[in-house]
Scaffold this active site. Structure first.
Site, PDB file in Angstrom:
ATOM      1  N   LYS A  78       0.816  -1.295  -0.014  1.00 24.36           N
ATOM      2  CA  LYS A  78      -0.135  -0.071  -0.189  1.00 24.36           C
ATOM      3  C   LYS A  78       1.104   1.278  -0.145  1.00 24.36           C
ATOM      4  O   LYS A  78       1.980   1.164   0.761  1.00 24.36           O
ATOM      5  CB  LYS A  78      -0.839   0.051   1.083  1.00 24.36           C
ATOM      6  CG  LYS A  78      -1.820   0.999   1.377  1.00 24.36           C
ATOM      7  CD  LYS A  78      -2.918   1.054   2.490  1.00 24.36           C
ATOM      8  CE  LYS A  78      -4.094   1.863   2.510  1.00 24.36           C
ATOM      9  NZ  LYS A  78      -4.848   1.982   3.586  1.00 24.36           N
ATOM     10  N   SER A 158      -9.977   2.017   2.475  1.00 22.55           N
ATOM     11  CA  SER A 158      -8.967   2.621   1.674  1.00 22.55           C
ATOM     12  C   SER A 158      -8.049   2.051   0.780  1.00 22.55           C
ATOM     13  O   SER A 158      -7.244   2.001  -0.131  1.00 22.55           O
ATOM     14  CB  SER A 158      -8.295   3.725   2.451  1.00 22.55           C
ATOM     15  OG  SER A 158      -7.472   3.162   3.331  1.00 22.55           O
ATOM     16  N   SER A 182     -10.303  -0.154   6.791  1.00 25.65           N
ATOM     17  CA  SER A 182      -9.690  -0.119   5.461  1.00 25.65           C
ATOM     18  C   SER A 182      -9.126  -1.285   4.891  1.00 25.65           C
ATOM     19  O   SER A 182      -8.517  -1.367   3.889  1.00 25.65           O
ATOM     20  CB  SER A 182      -8.883   1.133   5.504  1.00 25.65           C
ATOM     21  OG  SER A 182      -9.363   2.217   5.094  1.00 25.65           O
TER      22      SER A 182
HETATM   23  N1  GLN Z   1     -13.430   4.403   5.387  1.00 31.39           N
HETATM   24  C1  GLN Z   1     -12.909   5.129   6.952  1.00 31.39           C
HETATM   25  C2  GLN Z   1     -12.584   6.439   6.440  1.00 31.39           C
HETATM   26  O1  GLN Z   1     -12.747   6.956   5.640  1.00 31.39           O
HETATM   27  C3  GLN Z   1     -11.738   4.157   7.378  1.00 31.39           C
HETATM   28  C4  GLN Z   1     -10.474   4.627   6.508  1.00 31.39           C
HETATM   29  C5  GLN Z   1      -9.338   3.485   7.144  1.00 31.39           C
HETATM   30  O2  GLN Z   1      -9.549   2.605   7.749  1.00 31.39           O
HETATM   31  N2  GLN Z   1      -8.159   3.947   6.696  1.00 31.39           N
HETATM   32  O3  GLN Z   1     -12.204   7.161   7.722  1.00 31.39           O
END
Ligand code: GLN
Length: 493
Positions: A78, A158, A182
């Protein structure tokens, strides 16, 4: 599509050690698969030369009988992990051209275990999002399609590039990070396994910070066994991260005994949401039946604070993000847009460098931390966080793990939910409480929705009890027998 790209980590490990193929052959097959997967936009940078050099070094170790835990295994990383000398953008324009002079602890550990880097995986900008639509470098496409409907779908987010790469067989596994879901939500959307370890299990050093009290790195793989193998290589105390836990790393793979007899599996009734698709409810019930058939005992439990977790998260995470992102000022990293004064240079850089979602979070975060609103929002959210953690503490008096759906829906189309941040935030309703409480959670592909898309079930455990989480997850994986493959593979790319 080469047979070598179909292998799990465990299978590749056996094949490499048994000399059925070399690490170079495995790397070459994956480099070709990464190129074939370009239409998905899952990678922001490809590193084929580095992959081949790492594979050659792995072959030498294999020949000398010195193979380590991840020897020769090709991974996608990532883009939130700093990789020395390799472009690291966190999916943001503000880090354009940034090549870190250091390596994150987690990736350094993976390379020290013999793993091979294929490239950097696309992601939502600064890991803010649930759809991989907020990346500055274009959306990632899910390799799955709805049956009879060719609209491109989101991979979740994400860590959507990581999930898409693993599902499309462009990488055997990938790293992800999970601040509110995410790793687990994109794993569910792409039909793979994704594990968020206990907060503190993996070092955050060298990972671009989003919300420091919630962020945690973890493995994204095609089997539970692979998650156990890879987590073992990623985890461990790191003096460079003061929140990294000085606890020993058990042999997670050895925990996969296939025996969950007598375990109590908590089923939180607050997770039965109004309006949740009936097929997700049905899949959850099937999961309960599977663990019961394996000799575990389902128990109904209550997590009364559940409904406050999401609003608390969307105060705490932006608050921490607004503070963490203050460092992007055009002086130290990446993009700089000149201006008439220093202040103007800051403003120009941040206006040009941050996308809409990141700006929204910085605004919310700055607001809830401001003198007049701190007590009403930030402090209150911190109190709610304590209560959420207490809920889990009470639940784990009565059960060993919890079983829930991973997300309230399957993958949606690119563009859907885009104008409605609240609908987007609801994706994390089952994952966010786990981050607030710092607990380990895993998503396992458990079935297909009526339209042919994958759905995951989530297992949540006590802090630092990843072993039991993995053991239960493997039972579900075996019972589910999930073998469906994404449309992208059938189409040959
Ligand atoms: N979807 C969540 C957010 O937008 C979690 C993102 C994440 O876990 N990095 O904050």
């Amino acid at each position: 599509m080469s047979a070598l790209t179909q292998l799990t980590i465990a299978e590749a490990r056996a094949g490499l050690r048994g000399r059925q193929f070399s690490a170079r052959e495995l790397a070459e097959a994956h480099i070709a698969a990464v190129a074939a997967a370009r239409p998905l936009n899952a990678f922001l940078a490809e590193t084929p030369e580095r992959a081949l050099a790492m594979a050659d070094a792995a072959d030498q170790r294999l020949q000398r009988g010195e193979a380590r835990a991840m020897e020769g295994i090709p991974l996608a990383i990532k883009d939130l992990f700093c990789t020395e000398g390799v472009l690291t953008t966190a999916g943001s324009r503000i880090l354009d051209g940034f090549k870190p002079p250091y390596e994150s602890t987690v990736t350094a550990k993976l390379w020290a275990a013999g793993a091979v880097m294929l490239g950097k995986a696309n992601m939502d900008e600064f890991a803010m999002g649930s759809s991989n639509v907020t990346c500055a470098h274009g959306a990632v496409e899910n390799p799955w399609r709805r049956r009879g409907d060719n609209r491109p779908l989101v991979p979740g987010g994400s860590s959507g590039g990581s999930a898409a790469a693993v599902a499309a067989r462009a990488a055997i596994a990938a790293t992800g990070t999970d601040t509110g879901g995410s790793i687990r939500q994109p794993a569910s959307f792409c039909g793979i396994v994704g594990m968020k370890p206990t907060y503190g299990r993996c070092s955050r050093w060298g990972i671009v910070a989003f919300a420091s009290s919630l962020d945690q790195a973890g493995p994204m793989t095609r089997s539970v066994r692979d998650a156990a193998i890879m987590l073992g290589a990623m985890a461990g105390h790191d003096p460079k991260d003061s929140t990294s836990a000085p606890v020993p790393v058990p042999d997670f793979e050895a925990a996969l005994t296939g025996d969950i007899r007598g375990l109590k599996i908590g089923v939180p009734h607050e997770y039965r949401l109004d309006g949740m698709p009936a097929e997700i409810e049905a899949l959850w019930q099937r999961g309960i039946d599977w663990v019961k058939a394996a000799g575990a005992e389902p128990v109904e439990i209550s997590l009364p604070m559940t409904k406050y977790a999401l609003p608390a998260y969307y105060i705490i995470a932006p608050a921490e993000a607004s503070s963490n992102l203050a460092r992007y000022d055009g002086v130290r990293f990446g993009l700089r847009v000149p201006g008439g004064s220093l202040d103007e240079m800051y403003e120009n850089t941040r206006a040009a460098g941050f996308g809409a979602e990141v700006r929204r979070r910085v605004l919310i975060g700055t607001y809830v931390l401001s003198a007049g609103y701190y007590d009403a929002y930030y402090l209150k959210a911190q109190q709610v966080r304590t209560l959420v953690a207490r809920d889990f503490g009470a639940a784990f008096q009565r059960c060993d793990v919890l079983l829930t759906p991973t997300a309230p829906s399957a993958a949606f189309a690119i563009g859907e939910k885009q104008d409605d941040p609240i609908a987007m935030y609801l994706n994390d309703v089952f994952t966010v409480p786990v981050n607030l409480a710092g607990l380990p959670g895993i998503s396992v592909p458990a079935g297909l929705a009526a339209d042919g898309l994958p759905l995951g079930l989530q297992v949540i455990g006590r802090a630092f009890d990843e072993a039991t989480v993995l053991r239960v997850a493997e039972i579900i994986e075996t019972a589910a027998g999930f073998t469906a493959k994404p449309a992208f593979l059938a189409g040959g790319g």
